[in-house]
Scaffold this motif. Sequence first.
Motif, PDB file in Angstrom:
ATOM      1  N   LEU A 236     -12.777   3.028  -1.419  1.00 46.46           N
ATOM      2  CA  LEU A 236     -12.877   3.277  -2.701  1.00 46.46           C
ATOM      3  C   LEU A 236     -13.510   4.745  -3.142  1.00 46.46           C
ATOM      4  N   GLU A 237     -12.618   5.540  -3.574  1.00 44.58           N
ATOM      5  CA  GLU A 237     -13.255   6.895  -4.062  1.00 44.58           C
ATOM      6  C   GLU A 237     -12.762   7.165  -5.398  1.00 44.58           C
ATOM      7  N   SER A 238     -13.432   7.934  -6.115  1.00 42.59           N
ATOM      8  CA  SER A 238     -13.256   8.232  -7.457  1.00 42.59           C
ATOM      9  C   SER A 238     -11.802   8.755  -7.732  1.00 42.59           C
ATOM     10  N   GLY A 239     -11.417   9.631  -6.421  1.00 44.09           N
ATOM     11  CA  GLY A 239     -10.172  10.283  -6.422  1.00 44.09           C
ATOM     12  C   GLY A 239      -8.949   9.140  -6.631  1.00 44.09           C
ATOM     13  N   ALA A 240      -9.201   7.969  -6.223  1.00 38.68           N
ATOM     14  CA  ALA A 240      -8.397   7.020  -6.105  1.00 38.68           C
ATOM     15  C   ALA A 240      -8.262   6.109  -7.016  1.00 38.68           C
TER      16      ALA A 240
ATOM     17  N   LEU B 249     -10.827   2.037 -22.298  1.00 40.27           N
ATOM     18  CA  LEU B 249     -12.324   2.385 -21.439  1.00 40.27           C
ATOM     19  C   LEU B 249     -12.814   3.900 -21.660  1.00 40.27           C
ATOM     20  N   GLN B 250     -11.869   4.537 -22.386  1.00 38.61           N
ATOM     21  CA  GLN B 250     -12.477   6.045 -22.790  1.00 38.61           C
ATOM     22  C   GLN B 250     -13.975   6.210 -23.130  1.00 38.61           C
TER      23      GLN B 250
ATOM     24  N   VAL C 215     -18.976  -1.972 -13.831  1.00 39.87           N
ATOM     25  CA  VAL C 215     -18.162  -0.725 -13.599  1.00 39.87           C
ATOM     26  C   VAL C 215     -16.398  -1.292 -13.703  1.00 39.87           C
ATOM     27  N   PHE C 216     -15.713  -0.799 -14.349  1.00 40.47           N
ATOM     28  CA  PHE C 216     -14.250  -1.346 -14.307  1.00 40.47           C
ATOM     29  C   PHE C 216     -13.474  -0.937 -13.200  1.00 40.47           C
ATOM     30  N   ILE C 217     -13.244  -1.569 -12.312  1.00 38.87           N
ATOM     31  CA  ILE C 217     -12.229  -1.301 -11.338  1.00 38.87           C
ATOM     32  C   ILE C 217     -10.611  -1.767 -11.188  1.00 38.87           C
ATOM     33  N   PRO C 218      -9.900  -1.204 -11.247  1.00 44.14           N
ATOM     34  CA  PRO C 218      -8.371  -1.284 -11.415  1.00 44.14           C
ATOM     35  C   PRO C 218      -8.157  -2.413 -10.663  1.00 44.14           C
TER      36      PRO C 218
ATOM     37  N   SER D  62      -7.150   5.107 -10.605  1.00 42.69           N
ATOM     38  CA  SER D  62      -6.114   5.374 -11.677  1.00 42.69           C
ATOM     39  C   SER D  62      -6.094   4.159 -12.748  1.00 42.69           C
ATOM     40  N   TYR D  63      -6.622   4.629 -13.921  1.00 46.15           N
ATOM     41  CA  TYR D  63      -6.489   3.841 -14.844  1.00 46.15           C
ATOM     42  C   TYR D  63      -5.228   3.835 -15.652  1.00 46.15           C
TER      43      TYR D  63
END
Length: 294
Positions: free
Chosen positions: A96-100, A111-112, A226-229, A102-103
């Motif tokens: 899991l990377e931040s670039g991956a 979540l904003q 932390v919200f993870i898709p 996708s909310y």
Amino acid sequence: MYLRIRHATTYRYACPVSFGPHRLMLRPRDSFDLRVIDAVITISPAASLRWMHDAYGNPVAMASFTGEAETLDIVSELVVQRFGPALPTAALGPDLESGAISYSPAERAVLQPYLDLAAADPDGALDAWLETFRAGIGEGHLLRELAHALNSSLSYAVRFDEGTQHPLDTLAAQSGSCRDYAWLFIELARRLGFAARFVTGYIHERSPVDETLTSLVGLTHAWADVFIPGDGWIEFDPTNDLVADRQLLRVAVARVPEDASPVAGSYVGPAGSFLGLAVGVTITPASAPEPAAV
């Protein structure tokens, strides 16, 4: 697993003072992983309680007082049933990377507030720390590695004064309480592109002596969500290097620490009349409730 939680807060004053309204966040919201069996709040001097849900959906009791006193005692007694964590730690993938992240548009709209930064970093010290951190980690889960890095680089310190340190102060001092660890983790996670929120509650031991815990049992505790898709809100506790662990007993969530204080209020009295604050938490096993008569 049934648990009995007693959380006592005592304020002491040099002379009788009067009390303004107090906001109490002491009762969890029922969910699939935590169920409230019984909840009682006892207050001295006597106060009337009005219940509400705040903007985050937390149950909040508003206490109103009449008369004066030299001591304010607020005792919350809970019996809860704790189920397994929402996500076994083994289910967190290593890639899991931040670039991956996708909310969806619908998720992002909700979540904003948890994506927006809330702690100023005028000189980019937090970003610089993250750059060094990213360069030094291997192929482990990014957020798990972040929690582990803070756990191993910071020194735990009990702070009885109210409030939470600015993340820059925690980073500079290399020291803080559990709420300072959590707030630093949250602001770093947001800078990595994750939606993160502040959580308050308790931590309990599963054995008489658990040497794996850094934070002190007997106090309130704080960590991060932390919200993870695809997985939803997942708990990360950098103080104890825990992820989605049933030792964490959630009470309230918020965007910033000051919105999740267990007890907040005011008093009216002579300058210097406040003498001190004491907080004590005990968590013991409880019996399952008797089946209701039919």
